[in-house]
Design an enzyme around this catalytic site. Structure first.
Site: not given
Ligand SMILES: Cc1cc2nc3c(=O)[nH]c(=O)nc-3n(C[C@H](O)[C@H](O)[C@H](O)COP(=O)(O)OP(=O)(O)OC[C@H]3O[C@@H](n4cnc5c(N)ncnc54)[C@H](O)[C@@H]3O)c2cc1C
Ligand SMILES: *[C@@H]1O[C@H](CO)[C@@H](O)[C@H](O)[C@H]1NC(C)=O
Ligand SMILES: *[C@@H]1O[C@H](CO)[C@@H](O)[C@H](O)[C@H]1NC(C)=O
Ligand SMILES: *[C@@H]1O[C@H](CO)[C@@H](O)[C@H](O)[C@H]1NC(C)=O
Length: 612
Positions: A54, A72-73, A141, A143-144, A548, A593-594
């Protein structure tokens, strides 16, 4: 997620192509000023915390008209994880995705979060991988790419009191984030692996940078098991799983893979790469956000950060946007004074906004397997049998087993024959869910047994979980990990559904197509596990995440005591602060959910642009 037993040796692989910019302008930006020098206080219009799925989406859109910094960490996954995060098949077998406490650590890529002991899962502590890199979890992830149902987004609109959340109204943002490529039938070239889809729910002329495509390869075991789902009697889904319907079988799923080179498409390789070329976006990599700072009017004015121990602060003229993911977004709110009053007071954190919902309402669908040995090859066995050929096919033609993460899924509500025994309590709890909200998803897959043969997996995911977990803090600092309770299978209804879903998996394995490939007796858990009690105890012992988790900073109406953000993602009780990531979902969407994460980031970027 499915091939945990495989370990593929991977060493650091240096990709100089952090930005594959063709425009000379892009190269100039990369070599000069897209990456901030740490240690100096600076001011931007918008500060985005978290360069994940996001975060990079919303930051890139805001950078089209304002100055934006991303904190970004992590760093670049191309360097820190080599081809494991780039080559689709390798993404399915990354060792650090293991969920046991003793998983092989990869601190350059993963936060290393481990849950508290899970009462509903035999008190196991679960390693829950979360991307710590530009791209966030889109870089680790599987990639679905799918979207939720009409009824689920209607429910979202109802809960948050905002009709812009219906599927019809959201479709523009699903479209705006994606670039769709139809299946390459020449490369897939497999009998019976017909792809059904509806091209009208994508529009590349209005689309964005995340690549959505089909694998350039069909896994033979998955192909056979797809026939088993059909033979179970599920209805055909003629439009695929991106049009607002998740029912039945029939869809080889779309993946976030760039089909031309068969590389993973992430928020970094798509949005950030584009923004570096076209905007003045500024990235603070390897930098952790420690606390959000507020002025006397409770407006978020800056973020206190550190880079390798160097502390400084980044100020926001306009807004701070928290996109730190499902576990760290609520943690950052709490250490900054936003959350349940009692928790904050007990830790000596001054309370800015008493929001009891922060860190609560964690939805996390669980996943388990029923396994048989099968006589069909799978991607992993094909690679193992002839690695050089597979590599050549991948590198020269972007095809073959390395090129695909593509799976085959089917969705349903538990059929009447199995739900007749649900308790009244379970039946009425499930009645909350809209009629088109599936209760279970079946994922079929195959992986190498270790002795040359293939293990076939039929794996249910519970998409209508009634158990809720939470995220808590034990200190004032982001340097301590959040305390994660996943809540798995603590509601008796989930246990009943899990047992019914398990029985459906056995029915799938007993269809003609599955019987024609299976060998010997059921491998896991084995035929001796047959009573409901034994089935449930197998599930509690083996259940894993499908990663998820969502909804720990839930969106809701003003006045809803558990709501954390409103329908424009603004945090209640303070100003200039939004949460834009999967934590802001009001509930777990009943799918991967991606797609919805990218959509939400596009939607809120538009709200900000339109001064909402
Ligand atoms: C192993 C795995 C498989 C998955 N498979 C699928 C799939 O096939 N299809 C699908 O739709 N979804 C899948 N998902 C779920 C999907 O990838 C996530 O729900 C989605 O990427 C979440 O997005 P986000 O932006 O909420 O968080 P993220 O993409 O996790 O981003 C959060 C970011 O914030 C950063 N961050 C956190 N705390 C701090 C801080 N204090 N300071 C600086 N940076 C920080 C992190 O390093 C990270 O880069 C999977 C997830 C995982 C982990
Ligand atoms: C991944 O990288 C390793 C180490 O450099 C290499 O041996 C392997 O061939 C690569 N695999 C693919 C599919 O790129
Ligand atoms: C495809 O379907 C036909 C007809 O049902 C069947 O005979 C054949 O074995 C199938 N092949 C595969 C690879 O599933
Ligand atoms: C429902 O419960 C009855 C009584 O316990 C049992 O005999 C029957 O097998 C159950 N049916 C299913 C589908 O589980």
């Amino acid at each position: 997620m499915l091939f945990r037993s495989v370990v593929i040796l991977v060493f650091a692989f240096f990709s100089p192509l952090v930005v594959r910019a063709s425009a000379p302008e892009g190269r100039r930006r990369l070599r000069s000023s897209a990456f901030a020098v740490p240690g100096t206080d600076a001011t931007y219009d918008y500060i985005v915390v978290g360069g994940g799925s996001a975060g990079l989406t919303i930051a890139s859109r805001l950078a089209e008209f304002a100055s934006v910094a991303v904190i970004e960490a992590g760093g670049f996954y191309e360097q820190d994880n080599g081809n494991q995060s780039v080559v689709p098949f390798l993404g399915l077998v990354m060792p650090f995705l293991a969920t046991t406490e003793g998983y092989p650590k990869q601190p350059l890529m993963d936060w290393g979060l481990v849950s508290s002991p899970q009462a509903g899962a035999n008190n196991r502590k679960i390693h829950y991988a979360q991307g710590k890199t530009l791209g966030g979890s889109s870089a680790i992830n599987t990639m679905a790419y799918l979207r939720g149902t009409l009824g689920s987004y209607q429910r979202w609109a109802d809960i948050v009191g905002d009709p812009t959340y219906t599927f019809a109204n959201l479709l523009q943002y699903f479209i705006k984030s994606t670039h769709f490529t139809p299946p390459n039938l020449q490369k897939r070239n497999t009998p019976n692996a017909t792809v059904f889809y509806d091209p009208s729910v994508f529009d590349n002329s209005k689309g964005g940078p995340v690549q959505v495509s089909y694998g350039n390869w069909v896994d033979p075991t998955i192909n056979w098991l797809s026939s088993a789902l059909r033979a179970l009697g599920l209805p055909l889904s003629p439009v695929g799983f991106n049009s607002g319907s998740l029912s039945g079988y029939g869809a080889w799923v779309t993946s976030t893979i760039s089909p031309e080179d068969a590389e993973r498409s992430t928020s970094q390789s798509s949005y950030l790469e584009q923004a570096i070329q076209n905007t003045g976006i500024m990235i603070y990599a390897h930098t952790q956000a420690n606390k959000i700072l507020f002025d006397s009017s409770k407006k978020a004015s800056a973020v206190s950060v550190s880079t390798q121990g160097l502390e400084y602060s980044l100020s926001a003229n306009k807004e701070v946007i928290v996109s730190a993911g499902v576990f760290h977004s609520p943690q950052l709110l709490m250490v900054s004074g936003i959350g349940p009053q009692a928790t904050l007071k007990a830790l000596g954190i001054p309370v800015l906004s008493d929001l009891p919902g922060v860190g609560q309402n964690l939805w996390d669908p669980v996943f388990f397997n029923v396994l048989w040995e099968v006589n069909t090859p799978s991607s992993g066995t094909v690679i193992a049998a002839n690695p050089a050929e597979a590599l050549e096919e991948y590198l020269n033609d972007a095809a073959g087993p390395y090129s695909s993460a593509g799976g085959y899924f089917a969705f349903e509500k538990i059929p009447a024959s199995l739900r007749q025994n649900f308790t009244q309590q379970t039946a009425s709890a499930l009645a909350w869910f809209p009629t088109d909200w599936p209760e279970v998803e079946y994922i079929v897959s195959g992986f190498p047994s270790g002795t040359g043969s293939t293990i076939g997996a039929v794996s249910p995911t519970l998409l209508a979980p009634l158990s809720r977990g939470n995220v808590a803090i034990t200190s004032q600092t982001m340097s301590d990990p959040p305390v994660i309770n996943l809540g798995w299978l603590t509601d008796p209804a989930d246990a009943e559904i899990a047992v019914a879903a398990f029985k459906r998996c056995r029915q799938i394995w007993n269809t003609g197509p599955a019987m024609s490939i299976r060998i010997g007796p059921e491998l896991v858990p084995g035929a001796a596990v047959s009573s409901d009690a034994d089935i449930l105890s197998y599930i509690r012992q083996s259940v894993t995440p499908i990663w998820h988790a969502s909804s720990t900073c839930s969106m809701g109406k003003a006045g809803d005591p558990m709501a954390v953000v409103d329908s424009t993602a603004k945090v209640f009780g303070v100003k200039g602060l939004r949460v834009v990531d999967i934590s802001a979902f009001p509930f777990g969407v009943p799918t991967h959910p991606q797609g919805t994460v990218y959509m939400l980031a596009e939607k809120i970027a538009d709200d900000i642009k339109n001064r909402k």
